[in-house]
Scaffold this motif. Sequence first.
Motif, PDB file in Angstrom:
ATOM      1  N   HIS A   1       0.868  -1.188   0.000  1.00  0.00           N
ATOM      2  CA  HIS A   1       0.000   0.000   0.000  1.00  0.00           C
ATOM      3  C   HIS A   1       0.901   1.234   0.000  1.00  0.00           C
ATOM      4  O   HIS A   1       2.042   1.180   0.472  1.00  0.00           O
ATOM      5  N   ASP A   2       0.407   2.345  -0.505  1.00  0.00           N
ATOM      6  CA  ASP A   2       1.208   3.579  -0.582  1.00  0.00           C
ATOM      7  C   ASP A   2       1.732   4.042   0.773  1.00  0.00           C
ATOM      8  O   ASP A   2       2.799   4.635   0.857  1.00  0.00           O
ATOM      9  N   ASP A   3       0.979   3.770   1.844  1.00  0.00           N
ATOM     10  CA  ASP A   3       1.377   4.212   3.190  1.00  0.00           C
ATOM     11  C   ASP A   3       1.770   3.032   4.080  1.00  0.00           C
ATOM     12  O   ASP A   3       1.601   3.072   5.294  1.00  0.00           O
ATOM     13  N   ALA A   4       2.278   1.984   3.481  1.00  0.00           N
ATOM     14  CA  ALA A   4       2.623   0.764   4.224  1.00  0.00           C
ATOM     15  C   ALA A   4       3.775   0.994   5.193  1.00  0.00           C
ATOM     16  O   ALA A   4       4.563   1.925   5.044  1.00  0.00           O
ATOM     17  N   GLU A   5       3.842   0.091   6.153  1.00  0.00           N
ATOM     18  CA  GLU A   5       4.938   0.085   7.124  1.00  0.00           C
ATOM     19  C   GLU A   5       5.691  -1.233   6.957  1.00  0.00           C
ATOM     20  O   GLU A   5       5.090  -2.306   6.911  1.00  0.00           O
TER      21      GLU A   5
ATOM     22  N   ARG B   1      10.744   1.252   7.674  1.00  0.00           N
ATOM     23  CA  ARG B   1      10.416   2.206   6.614  1.00  0.00           C
ATOM     24  C   ARG B   1       8.907   2.387   6.567  1.00  0.00           C
ATOM     25  O   ARG B   1       8.166   1.446   6.798  1.00  0.00           O
ATOM     26  N   ARG B   2       8.489   3.592   6.242  1.00  0.00           N
ATOM     27  CA  ARG B   2       7.063   3.865   6.058  1.00  0.00           C
ATOM     28  C   ARG B   2       6.881   4.527   4.711  1.00  0.00           C
ATOM     29  O   ARG B   2       7.613   5.413   4.332  1.00  0.00           O
ATOM     30  N   GLY B   3       5.895   4.043   3.970  1.00  0.00           N
ATOM     31  CA  GLY B   3       5.577   4.580   2.662  1.00  0.00           C
ATOM     32  C   GLY B   3       6.236   3.784   1.554  1.00  0.00           C
ATOM     33  O   GLY B   3       7.384   3.350   1.673  1.00  0.00           O
ATOM     34  N   LYS B   4       5.487   3.592   0.501  1.00  0.00           N
ATOM     35  CA  LYS B   4       5.963   2.785  -0.616  1.00  0.00           C
ATOM     36  C   LYS B   4       7.271   3.308  -1.219  1.00  0.00           C
ATOM     37  O   LYS B   4       8.158   2.500  -1.526  1.00  0.00           O
TER      38      LYS B   4
ATOM     39  N   THR C   1      -0.302  -3.599   4.129  1.00  0.00           N
ATOM     40  CA  THR C   1      -0.289  -2.352   4.904  1.00  0.00           C
ATOM     41  C   THR C   1       0.814  -2.365   5.954  1.00  0.00           C
ATOM     42  O   THR C   1       1.269  -1.317   6.391  1.00  0.00           O
ATOM     43  N   ARG C   2       1.224  -3.564   6.340  1.00  0.00           N
ATOM     44  CA  ARG C   2       2.298  -3.706   7.333  1.00  0.00           C
ATOM     45  C   ARG C   2       2.951  -5.060   7.121  1.00  0.00           C
ATOM     46  O   ARG C   2       2.267  -6.066   6.976  1.00  0.00           O
TER      47      ARG C   2
END
Length: 111
Positions: A28-32, A42-45, A104-105
């Motif tokens: 996901h674009d805002d994944a962790e 890291r956070r975010g694609k 998402t994570r």
Amino acid sequence: MTTPERVARSYIAASNRNDQQAMVDLFHDDAEWIPISPIEPRRGKPAIAERYLNEVKAMNAPIIEDVYVADSQRCVVEFVVAHPERGHVPIVDVFDVDHEGRITRLAVYRR
């Protein structure tokens, strides 16, 4: 097969092909992404992609002996990495997946 298990199997298959872009595309674009310490989360694609394409690709090793346990939102995969220098390394990945089939994570643990 649940969506999280399908996504996790796609991720493992991409890893075994050494196709980090296919792995990144599952996020996901805002994944962790929470890798094994001392690697920083890291956070975010874009941040995940940078790490996968520039560093993970170079140290990729085949995944063997994979076992999947999943429900409608999460898949846990226990597997062994056949590392050329460290031998067989046991790992557990925990995939949280949204209703659209995006990670998402992803938390990674040594067994």
